[in-house]
Structure formats: C-alpha cells, structure tokens
Design an enzyme around this catalytic site. Structure first.
Site, short mmCIF file in Angstrom:
data_model
loop_
_atom_site.label_atom_id
_atom_site.label_comp_id
_atom_site.label_asym_id
_atom_site.label_seq_id
_atom_site.Cartn_x
_atom_site.Cartn_y
_atom_site.Cartn_z
N GLU A 47 -3.86 1.72 -7.44
CA GLU A 47 -4.21 2.79 -6.51
C GLU A 47 -3.33 4.02 -6.78
O GLU A 47 -2.25 4.15 -6.20
CB GLU A 47 -3.96 2.33 -5.07
N HIS A 86 0.86 -1.19 0.00
CA HIS A 86 0.00 0.00 0.00
C HIS A 86 0.89 1.24 0.00
O HIS A 86 1.94 1.25 0.65
CB HIS A 86 -0.91 -0.02 1.23
P1 PGA Z 1 -9.64 5.74 0.15
O1 PGA Z 1 -8.45 4.74 0.49
O2 PGA Z 1 -10.80 4.90 -0.31
O3 PGA Z 1 -9.90 6.43 1.43
O4 PGA Z 1 -9.14 6.66 -0.93
C1 PGA Z 1 -8.13 3.72 -0.40
C2 PGA Z 1 -6.94 2.98 0.07
O5 PGA Z 1 -6.14 3.55 0.83
O6 PGA Z 1 -6.75 1.80 -0.27
#
Ligand code: PGA
Length: 222
Positions: free
Chosen positions: A146, A97
């Site tokens: 992401e 992440h």
């Molecule tokens: P968010 O976070 O939905 O708050 O943007 C997504 C993530 O950190 O995986």
C-alpha cells in the site's frame, strides 16, 4: 494461505453504523455469486460479534477481519482488544496500516508484536507495507502493498509498478501479496490480470456496497 484467491478485502475504517454494516452484508452477500475468491470484511470492533453471527446464521460467503489488534497479549490494558478476543470472531487482522503507523506511532517493533500475537491466536495477519523494503515480521504470510501516495487519494500506483513490487516481495519469502491504494471498479482488473498480485485491499470504494460488488465482478473475470 488456504483461502481461495483473489482476496478482496473491504476496510471500512471508522465508517458506518451497525445498521449500515448489516445492510452492506445483505447486499454483498447476495451481490456476486460468480466470485470464486475470498471476500473479507473489516468493520469497526463493535460490530464484529453481530457481523459474525449474521454471517453464520445466513451462511454468507464473507470472512471477517479486524482493522487492528493489541500489541499486548491480554490483561490490564484498558481500551485494548486482544488477539485472542478477536480470533473468536475473525479469520484475519489488518496490521501496520499506514494510518496506524502515522496517527498512532506504530513502529516496526510494535508491529512485530502485533503480528506475533495475531499468529499465535490463529489469525492471518494482513501485514501492510509501504514499499518492497518495509520490514516484514516472520509471522506474516499475507502482505498488502500500500504505497502512501495512493491511499485515499484517487491516485493509484500503476499496475506495472505494483506488480514489480509484488514480485520483489515474493522474492523475499513465500508470501501472498495484495495491492491497496485507490482501487476502484474500473482499475481493479489491471492489478489482478498479470497474476502476480493475489488480491486487493479496498478502502473508499468498499463503503458503497454496489461499487464493492462491481469490484468483485471485475475481479471474477481475471
Ligand atoms: P483507499 O484505501 O482504497 O481508499 O485508497 C485503501 C486502504 O486504506 O487500505
């Protein structure tokens, strides 16, 4: 990936007490019987055991994931949690992440070790990438796209660009690809409707069980 799609993953990050996680499981466990995909809850480490027991004893249709795991296999590493310890309780593990890459200096080398440990223990790594060129360890089959600008900002990627990136990732290997970054009940269907993106990783909007259930409902219609 043997679990049914779409995958809808709740990343609670360092939020909620056990009482709150338990209530979330009660609400989401009952909340959306029409959802035919796979729900994965990723709470903090201290709650994995109790969550696994609750899911089993109440036959909830929710799987568990850890938010991280150790780059070490096991042994004298104070404060670490080994993949073999997590695999007793979870089916999935988030790896790479961007909050870990940024705040804990996790680089490609460390993340490759984590992915290998996860796979060896029988966990499915949810391997997070920031764009289509991010290195992906050979053990990863499930990738979460992401983009940095979208995480926790309320500024999601466009569904069109997310689908383009997902397609490019799928061109690189036989991957299941999900999207994460400011997913909300109103926008989730736009990410899933083209059929290229196989699920979503949800941070902020997963904290409130009602809004997470709205996401499941919207995802059911796709
Ligand atoms: P968010 O976070 O939905 O708050 O943007 C997504 C993530 O950190 O995986």
């Amino acid at each position: 990936m043997s679990d049914s799609l779409p995958l809808v993953i709740a990343n609670l990050k360092a939020n909620k007490t056990w009482e709150e996680v338990s209530l979330w499981l009660d609400q989401v466990g009952q909340g959306c019987p029409s959802f035919k995909g796979t729900i994965v809850l990723c709470p903090s480490y201290p709650f994995l055991t109790a969550a696994a027991q609750k899911i089993k004893s109440e036959s909830l249709k929710i799987k568990l994931g850890s938010q991280d795991l150790s780059k070490f296999e096991k042994g004298s590493y104070t404060g670490e949690v080994a993949s073999s310890q997590i695999a007793d309780l979870c089916q999935y593990s988030i790896i790479g992440h961007s909050e870990r890459r940024q705040n804990f200096a996790e680089d490609d080398h460390i993340l490759a070790k984590k992915a290998a440990n996860a796979k060896a223990a029988g966990l499915v790594p949810i391997f997070c990438v920031q764009n289509e060129n991010t290195p992906v360890p050979k053990e990863a089959e499930l990738i979460a796209y992401e983009p940095l600008f979208a995480i926790g900002t309320g500024n999601p990627d466009t569904p069109q660009n997310a689908a383009t990136v997902a397609k490019r990732l799928k061109d690189r290997g036989n991957y299941t690809v999900i999207y994460g970054g400011s997913v909300t009940p109103p926008n989730v269907k736009n990410f899933l409707k083209k059929g290229v993106i196989d699920g979503v990783l949800v941070g902020n909007a997963s904290l409130d069980a009602e809004s997470f259930i709205d996401i499941l409902e919207s995802a059911s219609g796709q």
